[in-house]
Design an enzyme around this catalytic site. Sequence first.
Site, short mmCIF file in Angstrom:
data_model
loop_
_atom_site.label_atom_id
_atom_site.label_comp_id
_atom_site.label_asym_id
_atom_site.label_seq_id
_atom_site.Cartn_x
_atom_site.Cartn_y
_atom_site.Cartn_z
N TYR A 46 -1.65 0.06 10.08
CA TYR A 46 -1.80 -0.72 9.06
C TYR A 46 -0.43 -0.52 8.05
O TYR A 46 -0.47 -1.59 7.49
CB TYR A 46 -3.20 0.02 8.25
CG TYR A 46 -3.39 -0.44 6.74
CD1 TYR A 46 -3.60 -1.80 6.49
CD2 TYR A 46 -3.34 0.38 5.72
CE1 TYR A 46 -3.52 -2.36 5.32
CE2 TYR A 46 -3.13 0.01 4.45
CZ TYR A 46 -3.54 -1.32 4.22
OH TYR A 46 -3.74 -1.76 2.81
N THR A 69 0.80 -1.26 -0.01
CA THR A 69 -0.11 -0.10 -0.24
C THR A 69 0.92 1.19 -0.17
O THR A 69 1.76 1.21 0.54
CB THR A 69 -0.98 -0.02 1.31
OG1 THR A 69 -1.50 1.25 1.45
CG2 THR A 69 -0.18 -0.11 2.39
N1 UFG Z 1 -13.47 10.77 2.66
C1 UFG Z 1 -14.52 11.65 3.11
N2 UFG Z 1 -15.91 11.25 3.66
C2 UFG Z 1 -16.12 9.53 3.60
C3 UFG Z 1 -14.76 8.68 3.03
C4 UFG Z 1 -13.50 9.42 2.77
O1 UFG Z 1 -14.53 12.86 3.14
O2 UFG Z 1 -17.07 9.26 3.74
C5 UFG Z 1 -12.21 11.56 2.47
C6 UFG Z 1 -11.16 11.33 3.26
O3 UFG Z 1 -11.04 11.98 4.23
C7 UFG Z 1 -10.23 11.29 2.49
C8 UFG Z 1 -10.42 10.91 0.94
O4 UFG Z 1 -11.88 11.01 1.00
O5 UFG Z 1 -9.64 12.70 2.17
C9 UFG Z 1 -10.20 9.26 0.70
O6 UFG Z 1 -10.52 8.52 1.66
P1 UFG Z 1 -10.69 6.93 1.54
O7 UFG Z 1 -11.11 6.44 2.94
O8 UFG Z 1 -11.46 6.59 0.68
O9 UFG Z 1 -9.27 6.63 1.36
P2 UFG Z 1 -7.81 6.93 1.96
O10 UFG Z 1 -6.96 7.74 1.23
O11 UFG Z 1 -8.04 7.10 3.48
O12 UFG Z 1 -7.21 5.40 2.07
C10 UFG Z 1 -6.97 4.41 0.98
C11 UFG Z 1 -7.05 2.89 1.73
C12 UFG Z 1 -6.11 2.58 2.54
C13 UFG Z 1 -4.75 2.98 2.10
C14 UFG Z 1 -4.69 4.21 1.56
C15 UFG Z 1 -3.34 4.52 0.94
O13 UFG Z 1 -8.41 2.97 2.12
O14 UFG Z 1 -6.23 1.25 2.90
O15 UFG Z 1 -5.48 4.73 0.75
O16 UFG Z 1 -3.07 5.80 0.39
F1 UFG Z 1 -3.92 2.71 3.13
#
Ligand code: UFG
Length: 338
Positions: free
Chosen positions: A149, A125
Amino acid sequence: MILVTGGAGYIGSHNVIALMNAGYNVIIFDNLEIGHIETINTLKTIKTNGKLEEFIKGDLQNFDDINSVFKKFNIDTVVHFAAYSQVAESVKNPQKYYFNNVYGTLNLLKAMLENNVKKIVFSSTAATYGNPDYIPIDENHPQKPINTYGKTKLMIENIMDDYDKAYGLKSVRLRYFNVAGADSQNRIGEWHEPETHLIPNILKSTLEGGKTFQMFGVDYNTKDGTCVRDYINVEDLAKAHVLALKYLENGGETNYFNLGTNEGNSVKEVFATCENITDKKIPVEIKERREGDPATLIADNKKAKEILNWQNEKTLQDSVKTAYNWEVKLAKLFKGNL
Ligand code: UFG
């Protein structure tokens, strides 16, 4: 025969289809804690060049469960997805993550070595990089994860290096950025309970009974104040795994690659794309920043293009379209339980 751990989960199941399309016969090993039996049943009905030879319900934390699979089947290569992957949960309950992700993988590697299987494609990741020093992030960027993680995935990468030196185990570690979208034939898709990811959460809020979408943070130092991520389509991602497998089959050395698109989209841009594709005005609530979210994560994907000969083809629109078709299907299956 290819062993796919975590093949009943979101990314694993799309990879099973890609592997079968490429002519491989597949064994799935999954404990069904996060993956779904319905997904397995769907995969069983898919007729391609390769086939789903067998599904085995088992747990990597139980060495005999996984060792018996290698005893029973003639496994050539392993593609390893089985893991917990929720960042916030990993910080609250690290023990759960170290046991499942690290200890589970140690058992898998032990069973591989005992049975003389020396090739593995591993689901790593972008979270192993932590807060970026520079953008886009290439594979030489220091790995300094900021959550448990990411630490579990980095530990496994390091273990794999030691196992190569000592035992000749060859690994390809694929470092995913933000995986999105669903099967273009709408047979399978993203199905997490609870769902924490951006695109499914936006789309769920358009459906009957769905919660209002919450946008976490609009005061980041980015083009529009919301976080920027690199959204890579799940089918494009799966193709990279098939290429990684062939790379190992052709005698390739241990290696690691970013899987992303080289492009970033803000949360607001993704939201607008969802409104556009669904043709709906989506309700949104602005919330505080979510803890641990870096402002910007974008992959440099040159290395995968050059060495694996991989090319990402699908757009964010493609991912949102397929994700939406899947959400509609899922909502029909589980009406009222979104
Ligand atoms: N977000 C919202 N509302 C939501 C969900 C997400 O505003 O309901 C925002 C988050 O704050 C973030 C963006 O959308 O700014 C992306 O969030 P995600 O949860 O979709 O993805 P992440 O970037 O947090 O995480 C993903 C994977 C992880 C991994 C990571 C690596 O879920 O497992 O990418 O960059 F570690």
